[in-house]
Design an enzyme around this catalytic site. Sequence first.
Site, short mmCIF file in Angstrom:
data_model
loop_
_atom_site.label_atom_id
_atom_site.label_comp_id
_atom_site.label_asym_id
_atom_site.label_seq_id
_atom_site.Cartn_x
_atom_site.Cartn_y
_atom_site.Cartn_z
N ASN A 1 20.05 -9.60 1.26
CA ASN A 1 19.96 -8.25 0.68
C ASN A 1 18.49 -7.93 0.43
OD1 ASN A 1 20.84 -5.81 -0.61
ND2 ASN A 1 20.45 -6.78 -2.59
N GLU B 1 9.14 -3.02 2.14
CA GLU B 1 10.47 -3.50 2.55
C GLU B 1 10.51 -3.67 4.07
OE1 GLU B 1 13.92 -1.47 0.93
OE2 GLU B 1 12.82 -0.86 -0.83
N HIS C 1 16.08 -5.54 -2.12
CA HIS C 1 16.17 -4.81 -3.39
C HIS C 1 14.78 -4.25 -3.73
CE1 HIS C 1 17.81 -3.86 -7.32
NE2 HIS C 1 16.69 -4.34 -7.84
N GLY D 1 18.94 4.20 6.45
CA GLY D 1 18.84 3.13 7.46
C GLY D 1 17.43 2.83 7.95
N ARG E 1 27.50 -1.18 -2.15
CA ARG E 1 28.75 -1.72 -2.69
C ARG E 1 28.48 -3.13 -3.18
NH1 ARG E 1 34.05 0.03 -1.23
NH2 ARG E 1 34.69 -2.12 -1.54
N ILE E 2 29.23 -3.55 -4.18
CA ILE E 2 29.12 -4.94 -4.64
C ILE E 2 30.12 -5.77 -3.85
CG2 ILE E 2 29.44 -6.45 -6.64
CD1 ILE E 2 28.47 -4.00 -8.32
C1 GAR Z 1 16.09 0.60 0.05
O1 GAR Z 1 15.06 0.97 -0.83
C2 GAR Z 1 16.80 -0.64 -0.46
O2 GAR Z 1 15.92 -1.55 -1.07
C3 GAR Z 1 17.74 -0.05 -1.47
O3 GAR Z 1 18.23 1.11 -0.85
C4 GAR Z 1 17.23 1.63 0.03
C5 GAR Z 1 17.85 1.81 1.40
O4 GAR Z 1 16.98 2.45 2.27
N1 GAR Z 1 18.79 -0.96 -1.78
C6 GAR Z 1 19.30 -1.11 -3.00
O5 GAR Z 1 18.93 -0.46 -3.96
C7 GAR Z 1 20.42 -2.13 -3.10
N2 GAR Z 1 20.62 -2.51 -4.47
P1 GAR Z 1 17.29 2.53 3.82
O6 GAR Z 1 18.73 3.01 3.95
O7 GAR Z 1 16.31 3.55 4.33
O8 GAR Z 1 17.08 1.17 4.41
#
Ligand code: GAR
Length: 230
Positions: free
Chosen positions: A107, A174, A109, A12, A91-92
């Site tokens: 989203n 991000e 990525h 998170g 999840r998709i």
């Molecule tokens: C992040 O790196 C996000 O880009 C990735 O999961 C991580 C979540 O981090 N998402 C995906 O790969 C979705 N396809 P967080 O829980 O610390 O925000």
Amino acid sequence: MTNLGVLVSGNGTNLQAIIDAIEGGLLDSKVKVVISNNPGAFAIERAKRHNIPTEIVSNKTFPAKEDYDRRLVEILKEHSVDLVILAGFMRILTHVLINAFPMRIMNIHPALLPAFPGLNVQKKALEHGVKFSGATVHFVDEGIDTGPIIIQAVVPVYDDDTEEILSARILQEEHRIYPQAVKLFAEGRLEVKGSRAIIKDSPTTEGAMENPSVTMFKEMDECLSKSSKK
Ligand code: GAR
């Protein structure tokens, strides 16, 4: 004021970046609810620390994907959510959720889409030997990591990077671009035209990024600048 519903599965940190931007007065939005499919997600703990309502919707309670998404839609509507934020939600989504919030689901990525959709993408980027990777915020459609791209940030990939090091470098970006993308939405500055998300009133910038660093190309640059003067 834009009402956000944030879907999470893990640590998170992106949720935290959005909460911090709101609490810091940079973003005129409110996180109305945080929903996790994983009861152990630390993201839930983060939400509680900020007195944000949380819900766990377990995969086991709703084995059929559509039923799962129907429950999500119910909760999101109960909280009058305007924009759904996927923040590490593993999840998709089905048409049930996507049709309930058309071009109102974002989203993030950890790659420069459309390169490296799917899972374990930092590893894939290293294996492929790309010199740059990055992060992408996009609207969600029914494809996997497709949908109009809102913001991207680029990071260099170095020869001695590990998956962990590259992931951390991308994650830092991000946290910059996700609140920014939400802010653009909240300000009504995003317009979807076909497969493109256009940012209204965006200043155009020129330039290029090079990896390895530009100094390696100094001789080439000098040579080119001389020849252009002829
Ligand atoms: C992040 O790196 C996000 O880009 C990735 O999961 C991580 C979540 O981090 N998402 C995906 O790969 C979705 N396809 P967080 O829980 O610390 O925000």
